[in-house]
Design an enzyme around this catalytic site. Structure first.
Site, PDB file in Angstrom:
ATOM      1  CE  LYS A   1      -1.667   3.043   2.684  1.00  0.00           C
ATOM      2  NZ  LYS A   1      -1.778   4.151   1.734  1.00  0.00           N
TER       3      LYS A   1
ATOM      4  CD  GLU B   1      13.530   1.730  10.206  1.00  0.00           C
ATOM      5  OE1 GLU B   1      13.841   2.799  10.763  1.00  0.00           O
ATOM      6  OE2 GLU B   1      14.088   0.650  10.474  1.00  0.00           O
TER       7      GLU B   1
ATOM      8  CB  CYS C   1      13.083   9.815   7.831  1.00  0.00           C
ATOM      9  SG  CYS C   1      14.029   8.792   6.714  1.00  0.00           S
TER      10      CYS C   1
ATOM     11  CD  GLU D   1       9.798  13.536  11.568  1.00  0.00           C
ATOM     12  OE1 GLU D   1       8.621  13.128  11.660  1.00  0.00           O
ATOM     13  OE2 GLU D   1      10.699  12.873  11.029  1.00  0.00           O
TER      14      GLU D   1
END
Ligand code: NAP
Length: 498
Positions: A178, A253, A287, A388
């Protein structure tokens, strides 16, 4: 432009080797200019059920194909990706916004992964080990898990998928993938490549749709034995707890709050160059993007001057124009999140010395652009230095010593990537030992992973698994221990050994 590259106006799911239409769909928008590129299906759980049924059947046969032959398909995938590299890169820039040079790099990462995994088909090493009894043989071997689910984010639409699906397929699994609804084109292109490379039908299946529908159905499907997820912290934690209830293997992750340490003996020109690339490349939406610079106070001003000069030179705009070095932010929500953090940083007392605003003039108004931003005099516990942001926002944190720099680096909930610029060999080795991140760079920025090394992070970045490298095989295989007794009599382990 999209029409000349894409044959389809609407993408279809890829199930059991067939391109299957879906009733519901939504638009895929180019973040650089707001244009609609294509329609993507919005499937639901029933499509996942169909995909799993065909995948289960296909996997049984695929697992029996010798691994070196499975790997030959991967070799062909690598060759086709190489031939189609420019087309893939252009489509990637259109759906994701990253500049063409970076898009080519991302596609190259997938090509590298294909060739690496093609070689792995002739290894997939287990161990042979002496048995404790005479005339007995023992070994361990990797076995496929079955049907595995892969859920990927929009920021690396092809590279991350290759880190996961290539080892899964070489190891003899069938995959339900997906992709992010924002960036579905790379999945369509990669599925076509697998089809052209001769992968048996049903071994790779792509189901498009929202995470809350398709992703959730995958997480809850009893016959999907592994979920390999890359994405945000919140989604990952929810997936992990749902998988935990089912005892389903899950690899996560997630986010990062990556720092570059610049010591007083560093080559400051090199450090500034590395920081600009790590912080503002992909508009800070990697990331591994650098969002903190932990700088020794003695060189803070000189580094800041160099960073400001570097920011000045950044050209911003549509990534298909190769003069641009920084592309757009993925969508309006991303832009709003960045704006929110600018406000937070100001209120927390950090000094804004560059950027800090949305670019809205002229052609910028058609897309989502944010000016490369620099805060100085940030404190390690400020929210802009802890959370973040996922945009081109960098905070400089002054420190007094090497020890303090390490402590500040490690004082966040994430542990993905870190870097240190220093010319002191002792500090290099101390730093690589003490930095609590899954990836450490010395005299380079926080980005630039190579595919044959493990990719992932410590603490809140994940749950101990790794993408890419030979370590990715651990996610997609089970270990089987095999004992062959050729003594012709009953030999009891631990009992008949005396
Ligand atoms: P996200 O919102 O968590 O989405 C990631 C994927 O999960 C998408 O395909 C999404 O589908 C799907 N999803 C959403 N809700 C779901 C649910 N309830 N169940 C199952 N799947 C669900 O993350 P993102 O905003 O796309 O990606 C950015 C994040 O990824 C950042 O935090 C970044 O640090 C992280 N990232 C980490 C790494 C790493 O290796 N550590 C690498 C790259 C990115 P839809 O979007 O289609 O709804």
């Amino acid at each position: 432009m999209a029409e000349t590259l894409l044959e389809a106006k609407k993408l279809n799911n890829f199930i059991g080797g067939d391109w299957v239409e879906s009733n519901d769909s939504t638009e895929v928008i180019n973040p650089a200019n707001g244009e609609t590129i294509v329609q993507v299906p919005l499937s639901d759980g029933s499509t996942v059920d169909k995909a799993v049924e065909v995948a289960k059947k296909a996997q049984k046969d695929w697992a029996k194909v010798p691994a070196p032959q499975r790997a030959e398909v991967m070799l062909e995938v690598g060759n086709l990706m190489k031939q189609r590299k420019e087309r893939l890169a252009r489509l990637l820039t259109m759906e994701n916004g990253k500049v063409l040079e970076e898009a080519r790099g991302e596609v190259q990462e997938g090509i590298d992964m294909a060739f690496y995994m093609a070689g792995e088909g002739r290894r997939l090493f287990g161990h042979t080990t002496p048995a404790e009894l005479p005339n007995k043989f023992s070994m361990s071997q990797r076995c496929p898990v079955g049907v595995v689910g892969i859920i990927t984010p929009w920021n690396f639409p092809i590279a991350i998928a290759t880190w996961k699906s290539f080892p899964a397929i070489v190891a003899g699994n069938a995959v339900i993938w997906k992709p992010a609804t924002e960036t579905p084109i790379m999945a369509y292109e990669l599925a076509k490549i697998f089809e052209d490379a001769g992968l048996p039908k049903g071994v790779l299946n792509v189901v498009y749709g929202k995470g809350s529908a398709v992703g959730d159905a995958m997480v809850h499907h009893g016959d999907i034995r592994v979920i390999s997820f890359t994405g945000s912290d919140v989604t990952g934690r929810n997936i992990a707890s749902e998988c935990g209830k089912q005892l389903k293997k899950v690899s996560l992750e997630m986010g990062g709050k990556n720092a570059v340490i610049v010591m007083d003996d560093a080559d400051l020109d090199l450090a500034a160059e590395g920081i600009i690339w790590s912080a503002y490349g992909t508009s800070g939406q990697r990331c591994t993007a650098a969002s903190r610079v932990i700088v020794h106070e003695d060189v803070k001003e000189r580094l800041e001057e160099r960073l400001l000069a570097g920011i000045e030179k950044l050209t911003i705009g549509d990534g298909l124009d190769e003069t641009n070095k920084v592309g757009p932010i993925i969508n309006k929500a991303g832009l709003e999140k960045i704006q929110k953090y600018i406000q937070i940083g100001k209120e927390e007392g950090a000094k804004l010395v560059a950027g800090g605003y949305v670019l809205e003039d002229g052609d910028f108004a058609k897309g989502h652009y944010f000016a490369p931003t620099l805060f100085t005099d940030a404190k390690p516990d400020m929210r802009i230095a802890q959370e973040e942001i996922f945009g081109p926002v960098l905070s400089l944190i002054p420190v007094k010593s090497f020890e303090e720099a390490i402590e500040v680096n490690n004082g966040v909930s994430y542990g993905l990537s870190s870097s240190i610029f220093t010319t002191d060999a002792n500090r290099v080795f101390q730093a690589q030992r003490d930095l609590d991140t899954g990836i450490v760079y010395v005299n380079a920025g926080t980005t630039g992973a190579e595919i044959h090394l493990p990719f992932g992070g410590t603490k809140g970045t994940g749950n101990g698994h790794r993408d890419s490298g030979v370590q990715a095989l651990d996610v997609f295989t089970e270990w089987k221990a095999v004992y062959v007794d050729y003594s012709g009599k009953l030999q009891r382990a631990q009992i008949d050994t005396e």
